[in-house]
Design an enzyme around this catalytic site. Structure first.
Site, PDB file in Angstrom:
ATOM      1  N   GLU A   1       0.829  -1.198   0.000  1.00  0.00           N
ATOM      2  CA  GLU A   1       0.000   0.000   0.000  1.00  0.00           C
ATOM      3  C   GLU A   1       0.867   1.254   0.000  1.00  0.00           C
ATOM      4  O   GLU A   1       1.931   1.292   0.602  1.00  0.00           O
ATOM      5  CB  GLU A   1      -0.936  -0.006   1.212  1.00  0.00           C
ATOM      6  CG  GLU A   1      -1.971  -1.114   1.124  1.00  0.00           C
ATOM      7  CD  GLU A   1      -3.042  -1.037   2.194  1.00  0.00           C
ATOM      8  OE1 GLU A   1      -4.234  -1.228   1.858  1.00  0.00           O
ATOM      9  OE2 GLU A   1      -2.692  -0.773   3.370  1.00  0.00           O
TER      10      GLU A   1
ATOM     11  N   CYS B   1       3.550   8.602   1.179  1.00  0.00           N
ATOM     12  CA  CYS B   1       4.079   7.610   2.110  1.00  0.00           C
ATOM     13  C   CYS B   1       4.281   6.311   1.343  1.00  0.00           C
ATOM     14  O   CYS B   1       3.314   5.720   0.843  1.00  0.00           O
ATOM     15  CB  CYS B   1       3.106   7.423   3.271  1.00  0.00           C
ATOM     16  SG  CYS B   1       3.615   6.181   4.474  1.00  0.00           S
TER      17      CYS B   1
ATOM     18  N   CYS C   1       5.775  -5.167  15.627  1.00  0.00           N
ATOM     19  CA  CYS C   1       5.278  -4.176  16.580  1.00  0.00           C
ATOM     20  C   CYS C   1       3.769  -4.372  16.743  1.00  0.00           C
ATOM     21  O   CYS C   1       3.012  -4.302  15.770  1.00  0.00           O
ATOM     22  CB  CYS C   1       5.576  -2.770  16.090  1.00  0.00           C
ATOM     23  SG  CYS C   1       7.334  -2.467  15.799  1.00  0.00           S
TER      24      CYS C   1
ATOM     25  N   CYS D   1       1.167  -1.759  15.418  1.00  0.00           N
ATOM     26  CA  CYS D   1       1.192  -1.440  13.982  1.00  0.00           C
ATOM     27  C   CYS D   1       0.507  -2.555  13.195  1.00  0.00           C
ATOM     28  O   CYS D   1       0.828  -3.736  13.363  1.00  0.00           O
ATOM     29  CB  CYS D   1       2.635  -1.271  13.512  1.00  0.00           C
ATOM     30  SG  CYS D   1       2.801  -0.940  11.744  1.00  0.00           S
TER      31      CYS D   1
ATOM     32  N   CYS E   1      -1.181   6.417   9.827  1.00  0.00           N
ATOM     33  CA  CYS E   1       0.070   5.850  10.334  1.00  0.00           C
ATOM     34  C   CYS E   1      -0.202   4.567  11.114  1.00  0.00           C
ATOM     35  O   CYS E   1      -1.025   4.543  12.039  1.00  0.00           O
ATOM     36  CB  CYS E   1       0.757   6.882  11.224  1.00  0.00           C
ATOM     37  SG  CYS E   1       2.341   6.332  11.877  1.00  0.00           S
TER      38      CYS E   1
END
Length: 341
Positions: free
Chosen positions: A100, A113, A124, A127, A320
Site C-alpha cells: 500500500e 508515504c 510491533c 502497527c 500511520c
C-alpha cells in the site's frame, strides 16, 4: 507426441533502473552512449509509458526499443479516497505480491508515504503491518514504482520544481527501510536525481524502528531526514522515536512524559506525538485528546517541540500504522494467495 509449450519472453522493464544500470543495459543493447541520458529524461522527467512518445528518438530506434523493453508500472488493485482527501493505492507487482502507498494532501504540501517491504521484519503490536509477517523485500524498482504511480494519478508529469502535489516523500509505509537498505539506497538515488524525479533530500524522511547499526551509514550515504521510533521510555516496553504513538493506559501517563524528557536531555530532538490509529482487532486504544494534550504540554514545557500529528485517512485504513496487504509468505512449495485486502 508431447505438445510443446511456448512461453512468451517477458520484455525487461526499464523503469526503476539506476543511471548506471541504464547505461550498461543500453550499451549491451548496442545503443550509443548518449541514448541513456535521453531515455532517463523520458522515463523519469516526462514519465512516459510508451516508447512511441519519445519524440526526440528516431522511429526505428523507438520500434527497436519497444520490441525488447517495456516501461511498465505495477497494477492498481484498489484505490480508496478518504473523506479528508487522503488517497491509498493497493499496488500489485508481477509476482502477485501487494503493498500500500498513501498520498496525504495538505494546503501547502502533499506527502507520499511509500513502502519498502511486503509485510515487515518486525512485529510491533501497535502497527497493523506488524501483524503481517515479512513476505519479501521490495526491489529498488518497486520502491520507485510507487512514486511513478502517484505521479501518474496526480498528473505530475513532466517533473517540476513548483506547484507539486507531491512535495515530500516519507518512507513510513509497510516495512523497515533499514532492513532493506541496499534497495532503499538505490531507489533514493533515482528519486533524488535532479534530472529525473528531482525530489530534494531535504523533503525525504526515512523512518526506522531503531536499527542502530545502520543509522550512521544512512546518514553518510543517503543524506535524507531520519525519524526514529521510540513509542515508550523503558526498554521492556519499547521495541527506538522521536515519533511516539499514544496508547491508552500503556505509555501516556505524566510520569511517562517526564521520563521521556529526561531521556532527551542534551539531544536536539523533536517529538511527534501520534494518536494511535486503530484497525479491526487491534489490541490497543488511542489515548484521549485531553491526555495527549497534557503529555504534549509537559514535553513542550521542558523545551522540546512535541506537536500532535493529525490522523489522516483513518476511514480507509491509510493512517500511520494502519497499512497492510493480503500477501503472505508460504513454504517453498507454495505461493502467496493474493487478493485485495
Amino acid at each position: 507426441m508431447p505438445t510443446a509449450t511456448v512461453l512468451e519472453t517477458r520484455r525487461r522493464n526499464l523503469v526503476g533502473l539506476s543511471r548506471e544500470a541504464l547505461v550498461a543495459e543500453l550499451a549491451a543493447f548496442g545503443a550509443e552512449p548518449f541514448r541513456a541520458r535521453q531515455l532517463w529524461h523520458w522515463i523519469y522527467h516526462r514519465g512516459v509509458t510508451d516508447f512511441a512518445a519519445m519524440t526526440s528518438l528516431s522511429k526505428p530506434f523507438r520500434d527497436k526499443l519497444g520490441a525488447s523493453y517495456e516501461l511498465g508500472r505495477p497494477s492498481i488493485s484498489r484505490l480508496l479516497t478518504s473523506v479528508d482527501g487522503t488517497g491509498k493505492w493497493l499496488l500489485r507487482f508481477p509476482d502477485g505480491e501487494e503493498v500500500e502507498t498513501v498520498h496525504i494532501p495538505e494546503e501547502n504540501r502533499g506527502t507520499l508515504c511509500i513502502s519498502t517491504q511486503v509485510g515487515c521484519t518486525l512485529t510491533c503490536s501497535f502497527c497493523h503491518t506488524g501483524t503481517q509477517r515479512l513476505v519479501r523485500n521490495l526491489t529498488s524498482a518497486e520502491i520507485v514504482d510507487q512514486v511513478m504511480i502517484a505521479r501518474d494519478a496526480l498528473g505530475e508529469w513532466p517533473s517540476r520544481q513548483y506547484d507539486r502535489q507531491i512535495t515530500n516523500i516519507v518512507l513510513m509505509g509497510m516495512g523497515e527501510p533499514l532492513y532493506n537498505y541496499d534497495n532503499v539506497a538505490e531507489a533514493l538515488k533515482i528519486i533524488k536525481d535532479p534530472e529525473g524525479l528531482s525530489v530534494s533530500r531535504r523533503k525525504i524522511t526515512l523512518s526506522t524502528s531503531g536499527v542502530v547499526p545502520m543509522i550512521p551509514r544512512c546518514g553518510r550515504e543517503l543524506g535524507v531526514n531520519l525519524a526514529v521510533s521510540l513509542h515508550a521510555v523503558h526498554d521492556d516496553v519499547r521495541r527506538i522515536t522521536f515519533e511516539y504513538v499514544m496508547l491508552k493506559g500503556i505509555n501516556d501517563s505524566s510520569s511517562d512524559a517526564h521520563e521521556l524528557v529526561r531521556l532527551l536531555v542534551g539531544i536536539p530532538a523533536k517529538v511527534n506525538l501520534i494518536p494511535f490509529n486503530p484497525w479491526p482487532g487491534a489490541p490497543y486504544e488511542c489515548s484521549s485528546e485531553a491526555v495527549i494534550k497534557s503529555f504534549s504540554d509537559i514535553v513542550f514545557a521542558a523545551g522540546f517541540s512535541a506537536p500532535v500529528r493529525t490522523p489522516r485517512g483513518r476511514d480507509i485504513l491509510a493512517a500511520c500504522g494502519q497499512l497492510k496487504s493480503a500477501s503472505v509468505k508460504l513454504g517453498r512449495a507454495g505461493r502467496s494467495p493474493v487478493h485485495a485486502a
